[in-house]
Structure formats: structure tokens, C-alpha cells
Design a protein around this motif. Structure first.
Motif, mmCIF file in Angstrom:
data_model
loop_
_atom_site.group_PDB
_atom_site.id
_atom_site.type_symbol
_atom_site.label_atom_id
_atom_site.label_comp_id
_atom_site.label_asym_id
_atom_site.label_seq_id
_atom_site.Cartn_x
_atom_site.Cartn_y
_atom_site.Cartn_z
ATOM 1 N N ASP A 12 26.380 -34.401 -45.752
ATOM 2 C CA ASP A 12 26.743 -33.470 -46.815
ATOM 3 C C ASP A 12 25.515 -32.704 -47.290
ATOM 4 O O ASP A 12 24.380 -33.168 -47.137
ATOM 5 C CB ASP A 12 27.302 -34.214 -48.040
ATOM 6 N N GLU A 13 25.760 -31.550 -47.906
ATOM 7 C CA GLU A 13 24.703 -30.755 -48.557
ATOM 8 C C GLU A 13 24.807 -31.038 -50.057
ATOM 9 O O GLU A 13 25.872 -30.873 -50.654
ATOM 10 C CB GLU A 13 24.926 -29.267 -48.285
ATOM 11 N N LEU A 14 23.705 -31.491 -50.653
ATOM 12 C CA LEU A 14 23.690 -31.820 -52.079
ATOM 13 C C LEU A 14 23.001 -30.718 -52.865
ATOM 14 O O LEU A 14 21.917 -30.270 -52.493
ATOM 15 C CB LEU A 14 22.943 -33.140 -52.311
ATOM 16 N N THR A 15 23.629 -30.311 -53.940
ATOM 17 C CA THR A 15 23.037 -29.367 -54.879
ATOM 18 C C THR A 15 23.289 -29.925 -56.270
ATOM 19 O O THR A 15 24.407 -30.355 -56.572
ATOM 20 C CB THR A 15 23.684 -27.975 -54.757
ATOM 21 N N VAL A 16 22.259 -29.937 -57.101
ATOM 22 C CA VAL A 16 22.403 -30.394 -58.480
ATOM 23 C C VAL A 16 22.131 -29.202 -59.388
ATOM 24 O O VAL A 16 21.099 -28.543 -59.259
ATOM 25 C CB VAL A 16 21.412 -31.539 -58.806
ATOM 26 N N ILE A 17 23.093 -28.922 -60.271
ATOM 27 C CA ILE A 17 22.944 -27.822 -61.231
ATOM 28 C C ILE A 17 23.300 -28.361 -62.606
ATOM 29 O O ILE A 17 24.408 -28.870 -62.808
ATOM 30 C CB ILE A 17 23.842 -26.625 -60.867
ATOM 31 N N VAL A 104 25.673 -25.265 -44.731
ATOM 32 C CA VAL A 104 25.839 -26.638 -45.201
ATOM 33 C C VAL A 104 25.502 -27.548 -44.029
ATOM 34 O O VAL A 104 26.043 -27.370 -42.935
ATOM 35 C CB VAL A 104 27.290 -26.886 -45.688
ATOM 36 N N VAL A 105 24.604 -28.524 -44.260
ATOM 37 C CA VAL A 105 24.310 -29.492 -43.205
ATOM 38 C C VAL A 105 25.542 -30.355 -42.986
ATOM 39 O O VAL A 105 26.404 -30.465 -43.862
ATOM 40 C CB VAL A 105 23.100 -30.400 -43.549
ATOM 41 N N GLY A 106 25.594 -30.992 -41.848
ATOM 42 C CA GLY A 106 26.714 -31.884 -41.587
ATOM 43 C C GLY A 106 26.598 -32.506 -40.216
ATOM 44 O O GLY A 106 26.110 -31.884 -39.283
ATOM 45 N N ARG A 107 27.012 -33.737 -40.146
ATOM 46 C CA ARG A 107 27.113 -34.414 -38.863
ATOM 47 C C ARG A 107 28.533 -34.893 -38.728
ATOM 48 O O ARG A 107 29.062 -35.478 -39.668
ATOM 49 C CB ARG A 107 26.132 -35.595 -38.790
#
Length: 173
Positions: A12-17, A104-107
Motif C-alpha cells: 500500500d501507499e501511505l499518506t498522513v495528513i 501508488v506502490v503495490g505488490r
């Protein structure tokens, strides 16, 4: 607090706002699902965060053209606040983006796409030093993530054309 990074296992791609996690999970055909749920079973491969005591809003230009234009605005901000030498700080920028490329990263697979004519918030870290401890992309001064207010996407910001209705805030410690 703002922040960014990949989840454990690069799923997952994490973003904190503003202290809220935005967890973007890549699906088939460049689709993304967005969640805010954090559990003890999940984690981050790494997470770059910044928790400024306050945010200072500065006058924004009528428009910003691309990441280089944003970097120029943030460089000017650092100079106007008397920062000398190597400097790093968090930023939040809002506005109307004409076109923005995100990923978005992802595997096993990631996702990528384009936002067009959407109200967005861009968050990240500006660092003009040469020691890259903030995972700044090569050749850049910022690592930025984008959140759309008009569609359910939060992702790494790869590029944008033009941002209008600009408001810029920098983190103060």
C-alpha cells in the motif's frame, strides 16, 4: 502531522495528513481503494513524518507550474524565513490542479493515473541538503503526495501541470 511511505511488504501507499492515515491499495487496471483504518497487524516499510507545532500560511502565487515551480516557491519560503544552509521542512499546498500524474506502490502490481481539474492538497517534505534521509526523488527538492477532494485518491505525486487558487502552508517548529 504529515507523512508518507510504503506499507510493510510494499502493498500500500501511505499518506498522513493532519494525523489521519490515507492508505491507498492498488487494484487491477490502475484502480485504487482508499482506507483510513490502521491496525496492529499492519505496518510500514518506512514512514517519513513531520509534526510541526504550527502551520504558517504564506501568500501564494496566482499559479504554480509543475513540481519545479513548487520547489521554487518553497525555496523562496525558506529564504524569507531566514533559513540558511541545509534546511528541511514540511509543507501543505492546496489548489485546483489542471492535470496531475500520481502513482501508488503495490505488490504484485502498483497503480498510476491522472487527476484533471480537481481540488487537491499536496503534502510533503522540502529538503535542500544532499543527505537524503527523506526519500526525496533524485533531482528533486521535495517528496510530495497528493490528495483529491473531488475523487477518492491519495497517492505519490509524480508531476503536475498547473495549480491555481494556491494556498501554501509551511510547518514551524
Amino acid at each position: 502531522m504529515i507523512g508518507y511511505g510504503p506499507s510493510a511488504g510494499y502493498k500500500d501507499e501511505l499518506t498522513v495528513i493532519d494525523g489521519v492515515f490515507h492508505i491507498a491499495t492498488a487494484r487491477r487496471d490502475n484502480q485504487v481503494t482508499l482506507s483510513h483504518a490502521v491496525s496492529q497487524d499492519s505496518g510500514a516499510a518506512f514512514l517519513v513524518t513531520s509534526s510541526p507545532k504550527t502551520w504558517t500560511t504564506m501568500p501564494g502565487p496566482e499559479r504554480i507550474d509543475g513540481l519545479s515551480g513548487l520547489e521554487a516557491q518553497l525555496t523562496a519560503a525558506a529564504q524569507s524565513y531566514g533559513c540558511g544552509g541545509a534546511v528541511a521542512f514540511s509543507f501543505k499546498v492546496t489548489g485546483l490542479v489542471s492535470s496531475a500524474n500520481w502513482s501508488v506502490v503495490g505488490r504484485p502490481t502498483g497503480a498510476e493515473g491522472v487527476l484533471a481539474n480537481e481540488h487537491v492538497e499536496i503534502v510533503g517534505i522540502y529538503a535542500d541538503d544532499t543527505d537524503d534521509i527523506y526519500f526525496i526523488p533524485e533531482g528533486r527538492l521535495i517528496h510530495a503526495h497528493i490528495r483529491s477532494f473531488d475523487s477518492p485518491i491519495t497517492a505519490h505525486l509524480n508531476a503536475f501541470d498547473r495549480l491555481t487558487e494556491v494556498s501554501i502552508s509551511v510547518g514551524m517548529f
